[in-house]
Motif scaffolding. Structure first.
Motif, PDB file in Angstrom:
ATOM      1  N   LEU A 154     -69.032  -0.676  81.246  1.00 27.91           N
ATOM      2  CA  LEU A 154     -69.739   0.513  81.718  1.00 27.91           C
ATOM      3  C   LEU A 154     -70.252   0.307  83.136  1.00 27.91           C
ATOM      4  CD1 LEU A 154     -71.899   1.404  78.571  1.00 27.91           C
ATOM      5  CD2 LEU A 154     -69.662   2.320  79.220  1.00 27.91           C
ATOM      6  N   GLN A 155     -70.469   1.411  83.846  1.00 30.64           N
ATOM      7  CA  GLN A 155     -71.046   1.313  85.173  1.00 30.64           C
ATOM      8  C   GLN A 155     -72.503   0.871  85.072  1.00 30.64           C
ATOM      9  OE1 GLN A 155     -70.003   5.251  86.904  1.00 30.64           O
ATOM     10  NE2 GLN A 155     -68.709   4.071  88.304  1.00 30.64           N
ATOM     11  N   VAL A 156     -73.005   0.307  86.157  1.00 31.25           N
ATOM     12  CA  VAL A 156     -74.368  -0.231  86.169  1.00 31.25           C
ATOM     13  C   VAL A 156     -75.378   0.851  85.822  1.00 31.25           C
ATOM     14  CG1 VAL A 156     -76.136  -1.332  87.581  1.00 31.25           C
ATOM     15  CG2 VAL A 156     -73.740  -1.961  87.885  1.00 31.25           C
ATOM     16  N   SER A 157     -75.183   2.045  86.339  1.00 26.09           N
ATOM     17  CA  SER A 157     -76.128   3.133  86.085  1.00 26.09           C
ATOM     18  C   SER A 157     -76.237   3.455  84.605  1.00 26.09           C
ATOM     19  CB  SER A 157     -75.713   4.387  86.859  1.00 26.09           C
ATOM     20  OG  SER A 157     -74.384   4.778  86.519  1.00 26.09           O
ATOM     21  N   GLN A 158     -75.114   3.442  83.903  1.00 24.12           N
ATOM     22  CA  GLN A 158     -75.131   3.750  82.476  1.00 24.12           C
ATOM     23  C   GLN A 158     -75.798   2.638  81.679  1.00 24.12           C
ATOM     24  OE1 GLN A 158     -73.919   6.767  81.050  1.00 24.12           O
ATOM     25  NE2 GLN A 158     -75.256   5.927  79.462  1.00 24.12           N
ATOM     26  N   VAL A 159     -75.508   1.397  82.052  1.00 27.11           N
ATOM     27  CA  VAL A 159     -76.145   0.257  81.384  1.00 27.11           C
ATOM     28  C   VAL A 159     -77.660   0.304  81.599  1.00 27.11           C
ATOM     29  CG1 VAL A 159     -76.329  -2.260  81.315  1.00 27.11           C
ATOM     30  CG2 VAL A 159     -74.087  -1.180  81.596  1.00 27.11           C
ATOM     31  N   LEU A 160     -78.077   0.627  82.818  1.00 28.35           N
ATOM     32  CA  LEU A 160     -79.506   0.710  83.111  1.00 28.35           C
ATOM     33  C   LEU A 160     -80.163   1.808  82.290  1.00 28.35           C
ATOM     34  CD1 LEU A 160     -81.973  -0.153  84.776  1.00 28.35           C
ATOM     35  CD2 LEU A 160     -81.248   1.487  86.532  1.00 28.35           C
ATOM     36  N   LEU A 161     -79.552   2.972  82.243  1.00 33.07           N
ATOM     37  CA  LEU A 161     -80.110   4.075  81.467  1.00 33.07           C
ATOM     38  C   LEU A 161     -80.238   3.697  79.995  1.00 33.07           C
ATOM     39  CD1 LEU A 161     -81.049   7.034  81.251  1.00 33.07           C
ATOM     40  CD2 LEU A 161     -78.638   7.671  80.954  1.00 33.07           C
ATOM     41  N   ASP A 162     -79.184   3.130  79.429  1.00 28.62           N
ATOM     42  CA  ASP A 162     -79.205   2.747  78.010  1.00 28.62           C
ATOM     43  C   ASP A 162     -80.295   1.715  77.733  1.00 28.62           C
ATOM     44  OD1 ASP A 162     -77.064   4.425  77.545  1.00 28.62           O
ATOM     45  OD2 ASP A 162     -75.563   2.829  77.579  1.00 28.62           O
ATOM     46  N   SER A 163     -80.468   0.770  78.640  1.00 31.44           N
ATOM     47  CA  SER A 163     -81.460  -0.289  78.411  1.00 31.44           C
ATOM     48  C   SER A 163     -82.878   0.240  78.567  1.00 31.44           C
ATOM     49  CB  SER A 163     -81.210  -1.464  79.361  1.00 31.44           C
ATOM     50  OG  SER A 163     -81.308  -1.064  80.715  1.00 31.44           O
TER      51      SER A 163
END
Length: 207
Positions: free
Chosen positions: A84-93
């Motif tokens: 996943l892109q960094v933005s999506q990983v950040l949002l999920d976390s």
């Protein structure tokens, strides 16, 4: 080795009982006798594992922060494995830090209550500073990583962007706690804030 494991497990058992009571009734409603009853142990056993209430407060605060960090780490690993892109990983976390279920609501209340006591307790202040610094560091690194990958524009100040995201996250957590997890979509509130930072030409995951 088993003795060390048993010692640690017993401390966690007592701390989790304390957390449940604290979340339900606030700090004024918690005593060693009530924690003992909740944990199913004696007051003497609590005093064996914790020298006093301050030590129990710090350990319980540390435990709540540790569980929060473990969930964030799990989301990061899952997102990385999935490409996943960094933005999506950040949002999920970050969504993992919101009080959206019973376990996370208890953790939220524990963190809120004990961080409010931090100015008066050096041990709690140390935990609060470390937890806040670690979280700021994580989000800052995510923004910097996004910049390397073209998801964040080169002129974005990573630290300021991280502080903006975390300020929104804290306010959002308060709203969820007051309104209830089902009152609105917390993810939908947080998504455009993250997207404001991750607005580089190569990031389309949050659009």
């Amino acid at each position: 080795m088993p003795r060390v494991a048993d010692h640690d497990q017993r401390r966690v058992q007592i701390a989790r009982a304390f957390q449940r009571l604290l979340a339900a009734e606030g700090l004024a409603g918690v005593s060693f006798s009530r924690v003992a009853a909740e944990a199913g142990v004696s007051v003497g056993l609590i005093q064996h594992y914790f020298a006093g209430k301050d030590e129990l407060l710090r350990f319980a605060y540390d435990d709540a922060v540790r569980r929060m960090s473990e969930r964030v780490g799990m989301r990061v690993r899952e997102g990385s494995d999935a490409g996943l892109q960094v933005s999506q990983v950040l949002l999920d976390s970050l969504v993992e830090l919101l009080p959206l279920d019973e376990e996370r609501e208890i953790e939220y209340r524990v963190r809120q209550c004990l961080s409010a006591q931090a100015p008066y307790h050096p041990g709690l202040a140390e935990v609060a500073r470390r937890a806040g610094g670690d979280l700021l560091g994580y989000v800052t690194m995510a923004v910097e990583d996004g910049r390397k990958r073209g998801e964040v524009d080169s002129g974005v100040d990573a630290v300021l962007a991280a502080r903006m995201i975390l300020a929104t996250l804290q306010g959002l957590a308060d709203q969820v706690a007051l309104s209830g997890a089902d009152a609105f979509s917390a993810r939908d509130v947080l998504r455009p804030v993250v997207a404001t930072v991750f607005a580089g030409r190569h990031d389309r995951s949050l659009s």
